[in-house]
Design a protein around this motif. Structure first.
Motif: not given
Length: 453
Positions: A163-174, A176-189
């Motif tokens: 949930y950090s913010y770095h603009g619309s950088v694709d690599e930043s839209l990740i 931590v999911g409920p299982d503790g692993n990385g997941a796409t940020r909700p709403g990623n277009v």
């Protein structure tokens, strides 16, 4: 969800304030309804992030004041979500822009100006990085910094905080999911690929999680805000930032500090305030005084390594840079802003005003014994619907309450105060006054009294 708020009463108050906003702003509402040729009815879809049924339409702005087309004036604590941290249209910046654009001309001549070296030297004084290049936005600065990090390390992945913010950088839209692993940020277009192919993620203030991710040996750079901002202010715990620097060095990973919002911490941003030493620093928005501008700074060692690589196309179509980046108009605005507006003295005053704002909010929360908190990062303060304040991005996201935020935003705007629309954040500028802060304190107290019944 805040336990001490009567939800039925809140719903009734929100309905009242929504109706009041519509009644107060018929011209803005009509302009919004006429905007059939704009995607989402606005020039940029984020402008729909407003508490009422339509956004207010800008008429003019000066200093710490904004006026709308219905004739209302507001004390502005939003300040363009940091873009106008210098205040709206500072006179010295307006003069510099006019001189460059009208008197001299050549705003986009694809030639350097002497102002650029002055700006680079001043950014070095403030942030410590000795080599600078410019962009039009912090998003661009982050994209180019990521490319440079990949080039020099030979690694592909970028690590960010959830949930950090770095603009619309694709690599930043990740996240931590409920299982503790990385997941796409909700709403990623329209993501170009599964974000876990390009990125890793760790919670802010979690050195153990960071070390676990870095141990894979494939992370080119950690791109981070020294304090989270766009999910709500989350401050670093003692030792955390030093730990990040130690871990990145141990694992051969570069550290990129994104100071676009954390610049509020002081004249040298959070990097200066906390005494940090990143390999790359990115920044945008505020440094141009409202004119689009951004940039990134490099350590001398990193700059020399990159410039020594004959296989990297840094002067044409290698993927770093853009035609309008570093244009004479933006550079002139940056120089005027840094030299005359967002000075060390101005920051001292802005931070003092933010302390006053923080104290006023804290008093209101204490009076009603609410399970809320208030956090401050230099000239920026925010009230949170959680106590203690969230310590990472996932906790911060979970503490949001859209209905309560909308009520507070509309209550304020209907009485002449603009807050940052994304949350309950207030930013001070050089033109903000103690009276402006005290007006918010009074209205905040009234809003809490109404919620309490």
């Amino acid at each position: 969800m805040p336990a001490s708020v009567d939800r039925e009463r809140l719903a009734a108050l929100l309905a009242r304030e929504t109706a009041e906003s519509a009644a107060r702003n018929p011209r803005s509402q009509a302009a919004y309804q006429r905007a059939e040729h704009l995607f989402g009815r606005v020039p940029m879809t984020w402008m729909n992030k407003s508490a009422g049924a339509f956004p207010l339409y800008l008429d003019g702005a000066r200093g710490a004041r904004v006026s709308d087309i219905d004739g209302h004036e507001y004390v502005d604590f939003c300040l363009g979500d940091t873009g106008a941290m210098a205040g709206h249209s500072p006179e010295v910046v307006a003069e510099a822009v006019e001189q460059r654009y009208r008197a001299k001309g050549g705003a986009t001549a694809m030639l350097p100006t002497e102002d650029a070296e002055w700006v680079g030297a001043e950014l070095t004084r403030r942030f410590g990085l000795p080599r600078w290049s410019f962009s039009l936005t912090a998003t661009d600065a982050n994209r180019w910094a990521i490319r440079l990090a990949r080039a020099v390390t030979g690694r592909q992945k970028i690590l960010v905080n959830s949930y950090s913010y770095h603009g619309s950088v694709d690599e930043s839209l990740i996240v931590v999911g409920p299982d503790g692993n990385g997941a796409t940020r909700p709403g990623n277009v329209g993501a170009p690929c599964d974000v876990t192919l390009t990125s890793r993620v760790a919670e802010f203030n979690d050195l153990e999680g960071l070390e676990r991710e870095l141990a894979y040996g494939d992370v080119a750079a950690v791109l981070m805000e020294p304090a989270l901002t766009n999910i709500g202010i989350v401050l670093p715990e003692p030792g955390y930032l030093d730990g990040v620097r130690e871990l990145t060095r141990r694992h051969g990973t570069l550290l990129i500090n994104d100071e676009t919002h954390t610049f509020s911490a002081g004249p040298g941003g959070a990097t200066g305030f906390y005494g940090l030493s990143p390999d790359i620093l990115t920044i945008g928005k505020a440094i141009g005084g409202g004119i689009p501008a951004g940039g990134y700074g490099l350590s001398a060692e990193l700059a020399d390594r990159l410039l020594g690589r004959s296989d990297l196309d840094l002067v044409d179509m290698g993927g770093v840079g853009g035609t309008l980046a570093g244009n004479a108009l933006s550079v002139a605005a940056m120089r005027a802003t840094l030299e005359h507006v967002l000075t060390d003295e101005a920051f001292a005053r802005m931070c003092a005003l933010s302390e006053r704002f923080e104290a006023g909010v804290a008093a209101g929360i204490a009076k009603h014994d609410l399970p809320w908190s208030v956090s401050r990062l230099g000239a920026r303060s925010e009230y949170r619907f959680a106590n203690p304040a969230p310590r990472n991005g996932t906790e911060s996201a979970a503490s949001a309450d859209a209905e309560l935020e909308d009520f507070l935003h509309l209550f304020m705007s209907n009485r002449g105060i603009l807050m940052t629309p994304f949350h309950n954040m207030a930013l001070m500028c050089p033109a903000t006054t103690e009276a402006d802060v005290d007006t918010h304190t009074e209205l905040f107290a009234q809003a809490l009294d109404e919620l309490a019944g």
